[in-house]
Design a protein around this motif. Structure first.
Motif, PDB file in Angstrom:
ATOM      1  N   MET A  52       0.833  -1.207   0.000  1.00 38.30           N
ATOM      2  CA  MET A  52       0.000   0.000   0.000  1.00 38.30           C
ATOM      3  C   MET A  52       0.866   1.254   0.000  1.00 38.30           C
ATOM      4  O   MET A  52       0.551   2.237  -0.676  1.00 38.30           O
ATOM      5  N   GLN A  53       1.968   1.222   0.730  1.00 37.11           N
ATOM      6  CA  GLN A  53       2.866   2.369   0.753  1.00 37.11           C
ATOM      7  C   GLN A  53       3.470   2.606  -0.636  1.00 37.11           C
ATOM      8  O   GLN A  53       3.516   3.741  -1.112  1.00 37.11           O
ATOM      9  N   GLN A  54       3.902   1.547  -1.294  1.00 37.50           N
ATOM     10  CA  GLN A  54       4.493   1.687  -2.622  1.00 37.50           C
ATOM     11  C   GLN A  54       3.457   2.140  -3.643  1.00 37.50           C
ATOM     12  O   GLN A  54       3.756   2.953  -4.519  1.00 37.50           O
ATOM     13  N   ARG A  55       2.245   1.634  -3.533  1.00 39.00           N
ATOM     14  CA  ARG A  55       1.173   2.075  -4.423  1.00 39.00           C
ATOM     15  C   ARG A  55       0.885   3.567  -4.202  1.00 39.00           C
ATOM     16  O   ARG A  55       0.660   4.318  -5.138  1.00 39.00           O
TER      17      ARG A  55
ATOM     18  N   SER B  33      14.473   9.229  -4.791  1.00 44.30           N
ATOM     19  CA  SER B  33      15.503   8.191  -4.704  1.00 44.30           C
ATOM     20  C   SER B  33      15.423   7.363  -3.431  1.00 44.30           C
ATOM     21  O   SER B  33      15.940   6.259  -3.395  1.00 44.30           O
ATOM     22  N   ALA B  34      14.787   7.881  -2.376  1.00 43.15           N
ATOM     23  CA  ALA B  34      14.678   7.106  -1.135  1.00 43.15           C
ATOM     24  C   ALA B  34      14.027   5.759  -1.443  1.00 43.15           C
ATOM     25  O   ALA B  34      14.531   4.710  -1.066  1.00 43.15           O
ATOM     26  N   THR B  35      12.895   5.800  -2.084  1.00 43.50           N
ATOM     27  CA  THR B  35      12.303   4.620  -2.711  1.00 43.50           C
ATOM     28  C   THR B  35      12.283   4.978  -4.182  1.00 43.50           C
ATOM     29  O   THR B  35      11.511   5.836  -4.593  1.00 43.50           O
ATOM     30  N   SER B  36      13.160   4.385  -4.965  1.00 47.29           N
ATOM     31  CA  SER B  36      13.335   4.797  -6.357  1.00 47.29           C
ATOM     32  C   SER B  36      12.003   4.767  -7.100  1.00 47.29           C
ATOM     33  O   SER B  36      11.385   3.722  -7.268  1.00 47.29           O
ATOM     34  N   THR B  37      11.551   5.959  -7.506  1.00 42.72           N
ATOM     35  CA  THR B  37      10.252   6.131  -8.138  1.00 42.72           C
ATOM     36  C   THR B  37      10.418   6.908  -9.428  1.00 42.72           C
ATOM     37  O   THR B  37      11.203   7.851  -9.495  1.00 42.72           O
ATOM     38  N   LYS B  38       9.667   6.531 -10.450  1.00 44.33           N
ATOM     39  CA  LYS B  38       9.628   7.253 -11.730  1.00 44.33           C
ATOM     40  C   LYS B  38       8.298   7.962 -11.844  1.00 44.33           C
ATOM     41  O   LYS B  38       7.271   7.484 -11.361  1.00 44.33           O
TER      42      LYS B  38
ATOM     43  N   GLY C 133      11.382  -2.067  -8.964  1.00 35.92           N
ATOM     44  CA  GLY C 133      11.258  -3.389  -8.373  1.00 35.92           C
ATOM     45  C   GLY C 133       9.841  -3.936  -8.436  1.00 35.92           C
ATOM     46  O   GLY C 133       9.599  -5.082  -8.091  1.00 35.92           O
ATOM     47  N   ARG C 134       8.894  -3.119  -8.853  1.00 33.98           N
ATOM     48  CA  ARG C 134       7.504  -3.567  -8.993  1.00 33.98           C
ATOM     49  C   ARG C 134       7.162  -3.565 -10.476  1.00 33.98           C
ATOM     50  O   ARG C 134       7.575  -2.689 -11.220  1.00 33.98           O
TER      51      ARG C 134
END
Length: 187
Positions: free
Chosen positions: A39-42, A123-128, A168-169
């Motif tokens: 849920m956090q990544q979403r 970059s903390a959680t690599s996101t595009k 990673g997802r």
């Protein structure tokens, strides 16, 4: 002697039931932890998609960019490209080169720039974070004719899709917005 054997069997049953409860508690905790991370990544991907949509509006309202004749904003570029037909076309976050692309990166948005270089949004959680913009149609504007005024102004309708992905997802979160802006009528 019989009572000691019975106590031992009873103690083993109690120990077995406590073990089963412990294992199920650990299993439940692990699955809840996985759900929370998912849920956090979403949520991070959705925030990236929303930022991409906001970036299109930022760039389209950037007075420095709009005054530079050598550069175009995402809506102007989309207006010059192929027309998007919502009844038959699809706009995937993975369509390369078919729609006008803009990217959001850690550097943020700066006035006078076209944000066309891909990079990490976070970059903390690599996101595009990126967007796709397409022109849909030109139509008469609805509303008070005194306010909108005249036949030389029409509403230009666009579809803007914001896309966000956490590394990673395999999944991408997308959000779509229809926008209508005033523009000169085509003759």
């Amino acid at each position: 002697m019989k009572q000691q054997g019975l106590v031992m069997v009873f103690a083993l049953l109690v120990l077995l039931s406590i073990t089963v409860l412990g294992v199920s508690a650990v299993t439940s905790s692990l699955s809840q932890s996985k759900m929370a991370v998912s849920m956090q990544q979403r949520g991070l991907a959705f925030d990236a998609a929303e930022a991409a949509i906001a970036g299109v509006f930022f760039e389209s309202e950037d007075e420095v960019l709009l005054s530079d004749e050598t550069k175009t904003d995402p809506l102007s570029e989309a207006r010059q490209d192929i027309i998007f037909d919502p009844s038959s076309d699809t706009m995937s976050c993975f369509d390369d080169g078919e729609w006008t692309d803009r990217f959001m990166t850690e550097g943020g948005l700066t006035t006078g720039d076209r944000h066309i270089l891909d990079g990490s949004y976070q970059s903390a959680t690599s996101t595009k974070s990126w967007s796709k913009t397409a022109f849909v149609r030109e139509q008469a504007c609805r509303g008070s004719s005194n306010v909108i005024g005249g036949s030389n102004v029409n509403c230009h309708v666009f579809i803007i899709r914001g896309c966000g992905k956490v590394s990673g997802r395999s999944s991408v979160v997308a959000n779509t917005l229809a926008a209508s802006v005033f523009g000169p009528a085509s003759q």
